[in-house]
Structure formats: C-alpha cells, structure tokens
Design a protein around this motif. Structure first.
Motif, PDB file in Angstrom:
ATOM      1  N   MET A 163       0.870  -1.175   0.000  1.00  0.00           N
ATOM      2  CA  MET A 163       0.000   0.000   0.000  1.00  0.00           C
ATOM      3  C   MET A 163       0.906   1.225   0.000  1.00  0.00           C
ATOM      4  SD  MET A 163      -2.973  -1.087   2.715  1.00  0.00           S
ATOM      5  CE  MET A 163      -1.815  -1.409   4.038  1.00  0.00           C
ATOM      6  N   PHE A 164       0.639   2.176  -0.889  1.00  0.00           N
ATOM      7  CA  PHE A 164       1.492   3.352  -0.928  1.00  0.00           C
ATOM      8  C   PHE A 164       0.700   4.588  -1.358  1.00  0.00           C
ATOM      9  CE2 PHE A 164       1.613   1.596  -5.171  1.00  0.00           C
ATOM     10  CZ  PHE A 164       1.651   2.689  -6.021  1.00  0.00           C
ATOM     11  N   ASP A 165       1.274   5.742  -1.014  1.00  0.00           N
ATOM     12  CA  ASP A 165       0.663   7.029  -1.360  1.00  0.00           C
ATOM     13  C   ASP A 165       1.759   8.082  -1.332  1.00  0.00           C
ATOM     14  OD1 ASP A 165      -1.226   8.887  -2.040  1.00  0.00           O
ATOM     15  OD2 ASP A 165      -2.118   9.042  -0.056  1.00  0.00           O
ATOM     16  N   GLU A 166       1.509   9.233  -1.942  1.00  0.00           N
ATOM     17  CA  GLU A 166       2.483  10.325  -1.903  1.00  0.00           C
ATOM     18  C   GLU A 166       1.772  11.642  -1.675  1.00  0.00           C
ATOM     19  OE1 GLU A 166       2.872  12.832  -4.380  1.00  0.00           O
ATOM     20  OE2 GLU A 166       1.224  12.082  -5.609  1.00  0.00           O
ATOM     21  N   THR A 167       2.423  12.504  -0.902  1.00  0.00           N
ATOM     22  CA  THR A 167       1.864  13.818  -0.605  1.00  0.00           C
ATOM     23  C   THR A 167       2.972  14.718  -0.084  1.00  0.00           C
ATOM     24  OG1 THR A 167       0.081  14.979   0.558  1.00  0.00           O
ATOM     25  CG2 THR A 167       1.272  13.303   1.797  1.00  0.00           C
ATOM     26  N   SER A 168       2.733  16.025  -0.133  1.00  0.00           N
ATOM     27  CA  SER A 168       3.725  16.978   0.375  1.00  0.00           C
ATOM     28  C   SER A 168       3.566  17.125   1.881  1.00  0.00           C
ATOM     29  CB  SER A 168       3.548  18.347  -0.292  1.00  0.00           C
ATOM     30  OG  SER A 168       3.802  18.265  -1.666  1.00  0.00           O
ATOM     31  N   ASP A 169       4.691  17.111   2.614  1.00  0.00           N
ATOM     32  CA  ASP A 169       4.617  17.318   4.050  1.00  0.00           C
ATOM     33  C   ASP A 169       4.726  18.806   4.374  1.00  0.00           C
ATOM     34  OD1 ASP A 169       7.273  18.023   3.855  1.00  0.00           O
ATOM     35  OD2 ASP A 169       8.043  16.184   4.748  1.00  0.00           O
ATOM     36  N   ILE A 170       4.779  19.133   5.659  1.00  0.00           N
ATOM     37  CA  ILE A 170       4.770  20.537   6.097  1.00  0.00           C
ATOM     38  C   ILE A 170       6.017  21.293   5.633  1.00  0.00           C
ATOM     39  CG2 ILE A 170       5.900  20.120   8.323  1.00  0.00           C
ATOM     40  CD1 ILE A 170       3.895  22.128   9.530  1.00  0.00           C
ATOM     41  N   SER A 171       7.093  20.558   5.342  1.00  0.00           N
ATOM     42  CA  SER A 171       8.324  21.210   4.882  1.00  0.00           C
ATOM     43  C   SER A 171       8.431  21.232   3.356  1.00  0.00           C
ATOM     44  CB  SER A 171       9.545  20.492   5.468  1.00  0.00           C
ATOM     45  OG  SER A 171       9.566  19.139   5.056  1.00  0.00           O
ATOM     46  N   CYS A 172       7.283  20.924   2.697  1.00  0.00           N
ATOM     47  CA  CYS A 172       7.192  20.956   1.227  1.00  0.00           C
ATOM     48  C   CYS A 172       8.028  19.871   0.554  1.00  0.00           C
ATOM     49  CB  CYS A 172       7.575  22.327   0.683  1.00  0.00           C
ATOM     50  SG  CYS A 172       6.464  23.641   1.230  1.00  0.00           S
ATOM     51  N   VAL A 173       8.316  18.793   1.275  1.00  0.00           N
ATOM     52  CA  VAL A 173       8.991  17.635   0.692  1.00  0.00           C
ATOM     53  C   VAL A 173       7.926  16.647   0.225  1.00  0.00           C
ATOM     54  CG1 VAL A 173      10.513  15.673   1.114  1.00  0.00           C
ATOM     55  CG2 VAL A 173      11.038  17.904   2.112  1.00  0.00           C
ATOM     56  N   GLU A 174       8.052  16.171  -1.014  1.00  0.00           N
ATOM     57  CA  GLU A 174       7.082  15.220  -1.551  1.00  0.00           C
ATOM     58  C   GLU A 174       7.416  13.837  -1.022  1.00  0.00           C
ATOM     59  OE1 GLU A 174       3.571  14.915  -3.911  1.00  0.00           O
ATOM     60  OE2 GLU A 174       4.785  16.644  -3.325  1.00  0.00           O
ATOM     61  N   GLN A 175       6.657  13.387  -0.027  1.00  0.00           N
ATOM     62  CA  GLN A 175       6.944  12.123   0.645  1.00  0.00           C
ATOM     63  C   GLN A 175       6.114  10.991   0.056  1.00  0.00           C
ATOM     64  OE1 GLN A 175       9.222  11.703   2.880  1.00  0.00           O
ATOM     65  NE2 GLN A 175       9.412  13.440   4.267  1.00  0.00           N
ATOM     66  N   LEU A 176       6.764   9.879  -0.206  1.00  0.00           N
ATOM     67  CA  LEU A 176       6.059   8.668  -0.613  1.00  0.00           C
ATOM     68  C   LEU A 176       6.133   7.682   0.546  1.00  0.00           C
ATOM     69  CD1 LEU A 176       5.973   6.852  -3.966  1.00  0.00           C
ATOM     70  CD2 LEU A 176       6.557   5.525  -1.932  1.00  0.00           C
ATOM     71  N   SER A 177       4.990   7.199   0.985  1.00  0.00           N
ATOM     72  CA  SER A 177       4.945   6.241   2.101  1.00  0.00           C
ATOM     73  C   SER A 177       4.612   4.854   1.571  1.00  0.00           C
ATOM     74  CB  SER A 177       3.887   6.664   3.127  1.00  0.00           C
ATOM     75  OG  SER A 177       2.597   6.671   2.541  1.00  0.00           O
ATOM     76  N   LEU A 178       5.206   3.841   2.183  1.00  0.00           N
ATOM     77  CA  LEU A 178       4.993   2.459   1.757  1.00  0.00           C
ATOM     78  C   LEU A 178       4.682   1.590   2.968  1.00  0.00           C
ATOM     79  CD1 LEU A 178       5.109   0.292  -0.513  1.00  0.00           C
ATOM     80  CD2 LEU A 178       7.528  -0.012   0.076  1.00  0.00           C
ATOM     81  N   THR A 179       3.646   0.782   2.849  1.00  0.00           N
ATOM     82  CA  THR A 179       3.230  -0.144   3.904  1.00  0.00           C
ATOM     83  C   THR A 179       3.129  -1.543   3.316  1.00  0.00           C
ATOM     84  OG1 THR A 179       1.997   1.572   5.089  1.00  0.00           O
ATOM     85  CG2 THR A 179       1.398  -0.705   5.552  1.00  0.00           C
ATOM     86  N   LEU A 180       3.557  -2.538   4.082  1.00  0.00           N
ATOM     87  CA  LEU A 180       3.469  -3.936   3.660  1.00  0.00           C
ATOM     88  C   LEU A 180       2.383  -4.654   4.456  1.00  0.00           C
ATOM     89  CD1 LEU A 180       7.257  -4.891   3.459  1.00  0.00           C
ATOM     90  CD2 LEU A 180       5.753  -4.206   1.597  1.00  0.00           C
ATOM     91  N   ARG A 181       1.648  -5.488   3.778  1.00  0.00           N
ATOM     92  CA  ARG A 181       0.563  -6.264   4.410  1.00  0.00           C
ATOM     93  C   ARG A 181       0.817  -7.750   4.123  1.00  0.00           C
ATOM     94  NH1 ARG A 181      -5.016  -5.199   5.851  1.00  0.00           N
ATOM     95  NH2 ARG A 181      -6.367  -6.958   5.391  1.00  0.00           N
ATOM     96  N   TYR A 182       0.794  -8.560   5.165  1.00  0.00           N
ATOM     97  CA  TYR A 182       1.122  -9.972   5.002  1.00  0.00           C
ATOM     98  C   TYR A 182       0.437 -10.777   6.107  1.00  0.00           C
ATOM     99  CZ  TYR A 182       4.505  -8.606   8.580  1.00  0.00           C
ATOM    100  OH  TYR A 182       5.078  -8.104   9.727  1.00  0.00           O
ATOM    101  N   VAL A 183       0.515 -12.089   5.995  1.00  0.00           N
ATOM    102  CA  VAL A 183      -0.132 -12.981   6.966  1.00  0.00           C
ATOM    103  C   VAL A 183       0.903 -13.924   7.560  1.00  0.00           C
ATOM    104  CG1 VAL A 183      -1.876 -14.764   7.326  1.00  0.00           C
ATOM    105  CG2 VAL A 183      -2.330 -12.882   5.734  1.00  0.00           C
ATOM    106  N   ILE A 184       0.928 -14.004   8.893  1.00  0.00           N
ATOM    107  CA  ILE A 184       1.771 -14.964   9.609  1.00  0.00           C
ATOM    108  C   ILE A 184       0.928 -15.634  10.691  1.00  0.00           C
ATOM    109  CG2 ILE A 184       3.712 -15.236  11.196  1.00  0.00           C
ATOM    110  CD1 ILE A 184       5.254 -13.212   9.726  1.00  0.00           C
ATOM    111  N   ASN A 185       0.945 -16.943  10.705  1.00  0.00           N
ATOM    112  CA  ASN A 185       0.168 -17.721  11.685  1.00  0.00           C
ATOM    113  C   ASN A 185      -1.307 -17.323  11.663  1.00  0.00           C
ATOM    114  OD1 ASN A 185       2.530 -19.022  12.580  1.00  0.00           O
ATOM    115  ND2 ASN A 185       2.970 -17.355  14.020  1.00  0.00           N
ATOM    116  N   ASN A 186      -1.815 -17.144  10.453  1.00  0.00           N
ATOM    117  CA  ASN A 186      -3.229 -16.795  10.229  1.00  0.00           C
ATOM    118  C   ASN A 186      -3.615 -15.437  10.813  1.00  0.00           C
ATOM    119  OD1 ASN A 186      -3.880 -19.215   8.864  1.00  0.00           O
ATOM    120  ND2 ASN A 186      -4.075 -20.299  10.818  1.00  0.00           N
ATOM    121  N   GLU A 187      -2.626 -14.603  11.086  1.00  0.00           N
ATOM    122  CA  GLU A 187      -2.889 -13.245  11.575  1.00  0.00           C
ATOM    123  C   GLU A 187      -2.424 -12.230  10.538  1.00  0.00           C
ATOM    124  OE1 GLU A 187      -1.254 -12.403  15.374  1.00  0.00           O
ATOM    125  OE2 GLU A 187      -2.370 -13.978  16.420  1.00  0.00           O
TER     126      GLU A 187
END
Length: 329
Positions: A49-73
C-alpha cells in the motif's frame, strides 16, 4: 562522586546531541525494518500500500506499507517514507530536464524500494492498494500499471475508504450543505485564531472544536458531530464576543452568530450529522489493519442499504430532523 557526575553529564550531553539522536533513531528504524522484512520473507505472499503527498516542509513524501499474513494473523506494517523527487530514476526525468512525478516514476520508486532497499521477491507480491487518483490508476501510465508489469500476479485493490470519502464529498455540491461546511470552518478558524476568543469558548464549553479536513474524513466526521453537540455553547460564546469593544472580533462574531442561527444552517448541520454518524463506524472499519475484502464489501453494502431505506422513508426522516431542530430552538 564528582567524577561520576561529570561522566554522567558527558553522557547526557552526547545523548541529547541532535546528530547522536538521529543516529540512534536510524539504528532503531533499521532494526525494525529488518524484522518486518524477515517477517514478510517468512510469509508466503505480501501486498503493498502506498501514497504520496507533500509534508509541512514541502517535501514530496512517498509512504509504503506492507501487508502480510503470519500464523493466520494479518499484519500491516509501515516500512518507510522516501523523498519522491530525490528517488526518481534518471530515465524517468523528462527530456526537457524537468523532474515530474508521473505514474510511471512513482511505480519505479516503489519497485526500487521493494527490490533494492528491502530485497523482496516481486513475484510474491499479490496485491497493490492505492487511492483512485489518475496518476495512480491510469491504465496507460499509472503507478499501479507500472508495478503490475513486474508483479505479474498482483491484483489492484482500491482504497474503499477513499472511495467512501469521495462519495461523501459530493454532498458539498448541495448549496446549503456546502455553505454549512464553509461556515463551520470559519467558526473554528475564528476561535483558533485568537487565544482570547478560544478562552471564551473554553470557559463555556469543555468540548474542543476540531478542524474539518476535506480529505481525511475521520476528522470531518468527528468535527461535524462535535460541532453539533457544542452548538448551544458556540452560540453562547459568539454572543459574548459580539458585545466586545474589539470591533473586528465583535463584528465577525455577530456575522457568524447570524449564520448559525439561520434555519438553513441548523437543518443542514443536523442532516449532515445524521449521515456522518452512520458512516463514521464504516470509515473507521475500512481503515482497520485486520480488514479483509469480504468484510469491506459487506460494510459498504450495509451502509448503502441503510441510505436507500432513509431515501425511501425520507418524509419521516426529515420530520425527525425538523423536530430535533425545533427542540434546539
């Protein structure tokens, strides 16, 4: 004892040093990231999952999140922020020399993070989730299309909460609703712009008026519902300020007071709150890290059925709203 004291002071000085603190944070971040990557590698498959946006210091930040399953969780772990413009590949820079965050460029940034930084196997990526903006989902040059060329078995899943928020935002096309939201923002800004005005409201009411963010609808939900609850106290505070010798504050308070005592405003506020109190739980559910597609679809279908029933029984629903408005009067 004196030597020990001096030694401790030296340690604290070094610990509080900005460079040392940043190094410690980088080390902690590296350890956490390494553990996340190890977990993902031990899992059969993963999604991003990812998205990009400008932060308060005007830096264009791209964020990345990983989603996975371990032990059925289900696990959903944030991995990193990167400066998008500094991470663009050389061949993604336009011929004119202009650096532009196209969908292709964003897709390549994500692929570079997954392979070069995290060392993950792209063939095990089974899902890609983003919002629905054109730069992300364009079939010709979107970020998702670019990623799916390398992650051949990945399925695109839109952000259902973003879709819900966009649907709710369309109500702003209704003039009274749009005007009401605008008035709410003005009133909140009016109190927050002055410590003296804010103190008047604080002394009258224990409720704090939160800002209304057009894109983060959890805040919009909370803001509208809180304002509805605090409306009598807001009127009382504006009435007090309208008698001040300060002409700017008193004039603005009088204008805002007239606006929120208008029947259009009251009915629109109550109507908006009536909708948002139903969508708030769904909006929170759609942001849950343990949510799956089936439950998300079920939640959306459930809220659609409720709204359809309200539309069918609209005479009775508006009667309740009018009665509540009359009681407030």
């Amino acid at each position: 004892m004196q030597g020990s004291s001096t030694h401790l002071k030296t340690i604290f000085f070094h610990v509080l040093n900005n460079f040392v603190v940043n190094e410690l944070l980088d080390c902690i971040g590296s350890v956490i990231k390494s553990q996340i990557v190890k977990n993902v590698q031990n899992s059969s498959y993963y999604s991003i999952m990812f998205d990009e946006t400008s932060d308060i210091s005007c830096v264009e930040q791209l964020s990345l999140t990983l989603r996975y399953v371990i032990n059925n969780e289900i696990h959903e772990d944030f991995v990193c922020f990167v400066d998008a413009y500094r991470s663009i590949r050389t061949n993604d820079v336009l011929a004119s020399g202009e650096t532009k965050l196209t969908g292709v460029a964003l897709g390549h940034i994500v692929l570079d993070i997954l392979t070069k930084d995290l060392g993950l196997d792209l063939k095990r990526c089974v899902g890609v989730a983003t919002d629905g903006c054109a730069v992300m989902v364009s079939e010709d040059c979107g970020a998702v299309t670019t990623i799916k060329k390398e992650c051949s078995i990945a399925v695109y899943c839109p952000c259902y909460n973003h879709a819900l928020n966009n649907s709710l935002a369309q109500t702003s096309k209704i003039v009274p609703i749009r005007n009401t939201i605008g008035t709410l923002k003005e009133i909140i800004a009016f109190f927050n712009a002055s410590a003296k005005r804010h103190l008047v409201l604080k002394n009258i009411s224990t409720k704090i008026l939160t800002g209304l963010c057009q894109t983060r609808w959890i805040e919009m939900h909370d803001g509208v519902l809180q304002f509805k609850s605090a409306l009598p106290k807001v009127i009382e505070a504006l009435t007090d300020i309208s008698y001040w010798a300060d002409r700017i504050s008193s004039s603005k308070a009088s204008i805002l007071l007239a606006a929120i005592c208008n029947s259009d405003f009251v009915i629109s506020l109550l109507s908006t709150a009536d909708i948002l109190k139903l969508t708030l739980p769904v909006s929170r559910l759609l942001q849950s890290s343990s949510l799956d597609f089936t439950n998300a679809l079920s939640a959306i279908e459930g809220i659609k059925e409720i709204f359809q029933e309200k539309r069918t029984l609209c005479v009775g629903e508006f009667r309740k709203i009018f009665l509540e408005a009359f009681c407030r009067e």
